[in-house]
Motif scaffolding. Structure first.
Motif, PDB file in Angstrom:
ATOM      1  N   LEU A   1      21.046   7.182  45.723  1.00 35.02           N
ATOM      2  CA  LEU A   1      21.424   8.449  46.369  1.00 35.02           C
ATOM      3  C   LEU A   1      22.769   8.358  47.081  1.00 35.02           C
ATOM      4  N   LYS A   2      23.100   7.161  47.581  1.00 35.89           N
ATOM      5  CA  LYS A   2      24.373   6.974  48.300  1.00 35.89           C
ATOM      6  C   LYS A   2      25.586   7.235  47.414  1.00 35.89           C
ATOM      7  N   PHE A   3      25.408   7.061  46.100  1.00 35.44           N
ATOM      8  CA  PHE A   3      26.529   7.257  45.166  1.00 35.44           C
ATOM      9  C   PHE A   3      26.669   8.715  44.726  1.00 35.44           C
ATOM     10  N   GLY A   4      25.673   9.534  45.057  1.00 32.32           N
ATOM     11  CA  GLY A   4      25.648  10.897  44.536  1.00 32.32           C
ATOM     12  C   GLY A   4      26.595  11.857  45.243  1.00 32.32           C
ATOM     13  N   ASP A   5      27.455  12.503  44.460  1.00 35.41           N
ATOM     14  CA  ASP A   5      28.247  13.619  44.997  1.00 35.41           C
ATOM     15  C   ASP A   5      27.354  14.849  45.088  1.00 35.41           C
ATOM     16  N   GLU A   6      26.376  14.911  44.164  1.00 31.61           N
ATOM     17  CA  GLU A   6      25.383  15.992  44.169  1.00 31.61           C
ATOM     18  C   GLU A   6      24.017  15.360  43.923  1.00 31.61           C
ATOM     19  N   ILE A   7      22.984  15.895  44.594  1.00 28.62           N
ATOM     20  CA  ILE A   7      21.616  15.396  44.408  1.00 28.62           C
ATOM     21  C   ILE A   7      20.781  16.526  43.798  1.00 28.62           C
ATOM     22  N   ILE A   8      20.118  16.228  42.689  1.00 31.24           N
ATOM     23  CA  ILE A   8      19.228  17.204  42.057  1.00 31.24           C
ATOM     24  C   ILE A   8      17.798  16.746  42.317  1.00 31.24           C
ATOM     25  N   ASP A   9      17.062  17.514  43.125  1.00 29.32           N
ATOM     26  CA  ASP A   9      15.684  17.158  43.475  1.00 29.32           C
ATOM     27  C   ASP A   9      14.758  17.658  42.374  1.00 29.32           C
ATOM     28  N   ASN A  10      14.322  16.751  41.523  1.00 32.23           N
ATOM     29  CA  ASN A  10      13.532  17.125  40.354  1.00 32.23           C
ATOM     30  C   ASN A  10      12.029  17.154  40.609  1.00 32.23           C
ATOM     31  N   THR A  11      11.652  17.158  41.902  1.00 34.13           N
ATOM     32  CA  THR A  11      10.224  17.335  42.215  1.00 34.13           C
ATOM     33  C   THR A  11       9.929  18.828  42.418  1.00 34.13           C
ATOM     34  N   ARG A  12      10.978  19.640  42.470  1.00 27.82           N
ATOM     35  CA  ARG A  12      10.794  21.089  42.684  1.00 27.82           C
ATOM     36  C   ARG A  12      10.430  21.778  41.366  1.00 27.82           C
ATOM     37  N   PRO A  13       9.971  23.040  41.434  1.00 29.20           N
ATOM     38  CA  PRO A  13       9.645  23.767  40.206  1.00 29.20           C
ATOM     39  C   PRO A  13      10.858  23.866  39.276  1.00 29.20           C
ATOM     40  N   LEU A  14      10.590  23.866  37.970  1.00 32.19           N
ATOM     41  CA  LEU A  14      11.653  23.809  36.971  1.00 32.19           C
ATOM     42  C   LEU A  14      12.673  24.944  37.111  1.00 32.19           C
ATOM     43  N   ASP A  15      12.214  26.145  37.428  1.00 29.99           N
ATOM     44  CA  ASP A  15      13.175  27.259  37.535  1.00 29.99           C
ATOM     45  C   ASP A  15      14.160  27.044  38.686  1.00 29.99           C
ATOM     46  N   GLU A  16      13.687  26.430  39.771  1.00 30.39           N
ATOM     47  CA  GLU A  16      14.589  26.119  40.908  1.00 30.39           C
ATOM     48  C   GLU A  16      15.590  25.028  40.509  1.00 30.39           C
ATOM     49  N   VAL A  17      15.082  24.022  39.798  1.00 30.78           N
ATOM     50  CA  VAL A  17      15.949  22.925  39.335  1.00 30.78           C
ATOM     51  C   VAL A  17      17.008  23.478  38.382  1.00 30.78           C
ATOM     52  N   ARG A  18      16.577  24.322  37.447  1.00 32.55           N
ATOM     53  CA  ARG A  18      17.500  24.922  36.475  1.00 32.55           C
ATOM     54  C   ARG A  18      18.598  25.717  37.185  1.00 32.55           C
ATOM     55  N   ALA A  19      18.202  26.480  38.198  1.00 30.11           N
ATOM     56  CA  ALA A  19      19.182  27.284  38.948  1.00 30.11           C
ATOM     57  C   ALA A  19      20.219  26.392  39.623  1.00 30.11           C
ATOM     58  N   GLN A  20      19.758  25.271  40.186  1.00 26.58           N
ATOM     59  CA  GLN A  20      20.698  24.342  40.835  1.00 26.58           C
ATOM     60  C   GLN A  20      21.650  23.716  39.810  1.00 26.58           C
ATOM     61  N   VAL A  21      21.106  23.321  38.657  1.00 34.09           N
ATOM     62  CA  VAL A  21      21.926  22.688  37.622  1.00 34.09           C
ATOM     63  C   VAL A  21      22.962  23.678  37.088  1.00 34.09           C
ATOM     64  N   GLU A  22      22.554  24.931  36.909  1.00 33.23           N
ATOM     65  CA  GLU A  22      23.502  25.959  36.447  1.00 33.23           C
ATOM     66  C   GLU A  22      24.627  26.143  37.455  1.00 33.23           C
ATOM     67  N   MET A  23      24.270  26.158  38.724  1.00 33.98           N
ATOM     68  CA  MET A  23      25.271  26.320  39.779  1.00 33.98           C
ATOM     69  C   MET A  23      26.270  25.142  39.760  1.00 33.98           C
ATOM     70  N   LEU A  24      25.733  23.921  39.622  1.00 33.52           N
ATOM     71  CA  LEU A  24      26.598  22.728  39.582  1.00 33.52           C
ATOM     72  C   LEU A  24      27.500  22.745  38.355  1.00 33.52           C
ATOM     73  N   PHE A  25      26.972  23.187  37.232  1.00 32.43           N
ATOM     74  CA  PHE A  25      27.750  23.263  35.998  1.00 32.43           C
ATOM     75  C   PHE A  25      28.942  24.203  36.169  1.00 32.43           C
ATOM     76  N   TYR A  26      28.657  25.414  36.669  1.00 31.99           N
ATOM     77  CA  TYR A  26      29.739  26.404  36.792  1.00 31.99           C
ATOM     78  C   TYR A  26      30.773  25.992  37.833  1.00 31.99           C
ATOM     79  N   LYS A  27      30.299  25.298  38.866  1.00 34.96           N
ATOM     80  CA  LYS A  27      31.237  24.785  39.873  1.00 34.96           C
ATOM     81  C   LYS A  27      32.139  23.699  39.267  1.00 34.96           C
ATOM     82  N   ALA A  28      31.548  22.860  38.398  1.00 24.97           N
ATOM     83  CA  ALA A  28      32.299  21.747  37.792  1.00 24.97           C
ATOM     84  C   ALA A  28      33.347  22.218  36.796  1.00 24.97           C
ATOM     85  N   ILE A  29      33.113  23.362  36.149  1.00 23.20           N
ATOM     86  CA  ILE A  29      34.076  23.812  35.124  1.00 23.20           C
ATOM     87  C   ILE A  29      35.085  24.819  35.651  1.00 23.20           C
ATOM     88  N   GLU A  30      34.990  25.138  36.942  1.00 25.14           N
ATOM     89  CA  GLU A  30      35.927  26.109  37.531  1.00 25.14           C
ATOM     90  C   GLU A  30      37.361  25.667  37.362  1.00 25.14           C
TER      91      GLU A  30
END
Length: 198
Positions: free
Chosen positions: A169-198
């Protein structure tokens, strides 16, 4: 084009995250696939592994039996070290060439290196940022046992052979908590993706 390192322990659900990113338009370099390619007959890595571990790790068709090799190295730290010394430098070189190839094609918005041991292999030096997929230990053990048909102690051996989750976790610029429901995880991943390609 940004290069992201996606990492997380065995059983953390990296594959699910990779799939979401691929659907969004990222190019995934899966280090499990890279190691399979390099372990094929005719590759130097194959020759070096068989040279050290012997013919006992081969299937009848002459291919490396990864399950057999895994059960040997995850029960013996020294042998795991040898396997890593054979495979990791070759995997890093292969990945470098793959990144250059994808960038030159200009087809993808993002390159993601999917690797459980991203930092340990030195692949972190090839990326712009690191995203860590996190699950708690008991979830991790359950998933590894179910997915790979392993006993509790075998699953524990494989998890223990990797960097502890807290350390990763210390190396992570972003942390994706995959214990949460899949739709919440997907929303976070989509947000990170769009932020990364800006």
């Amino acid at each position: 084009m940004k290069v992201v390192g996606l990492t997380g322990g065995i059983g953390s659900g990296k594959t699910t995250i990779s799939r979401i990113l691929r659907d969004l338009g990222a190019y995934i370099i899966d280090e499990d696939v890279v190691s399979r390619i390099l372990m094929q007959k005719g590759q130097k890595v194959y020759d070096d592994i068989v040279g050290y571990f012997g013919d006992g790790i081969l299937k009848e068709n002459g291919e490396i039996d990864r399950k057999k090799l895994g059960s040997i190295v995850f029960a013996d730290k020294e042998k795991l070290q040898v396997l890593n010394e054979i495979t990791h430098p070759a995997m890093v070189e292969y990945t470098k060439r793959e990144i250059e190839r994808i960038i030159s094609q200009k087809k993808h918005k993002l390159i993601v290196i999917d690797a459980a041991i991203l930092v340990e292999m030195g692949l972190d030096k090839l990326v712009d940022e690191i995203w860590v997929v996190y699950v708690d230990r008991s979830t991790q053990i359950k998933r590894v046992m179910a997915r790979d048909g392993l006993s509790y102690s075998e699953a524990l051996n494989r998890i223990s052979a990797q960097m502890p989750a807290e350390e990763r976790l210390k190396f992570g610029d972003e942390i994706i908590d995959n214990t949460r429901p899949l739709d919440e995880v997907r929303a976070q991943v989509e947000m990170l993706f769009y932020k990364a390609i800006e």
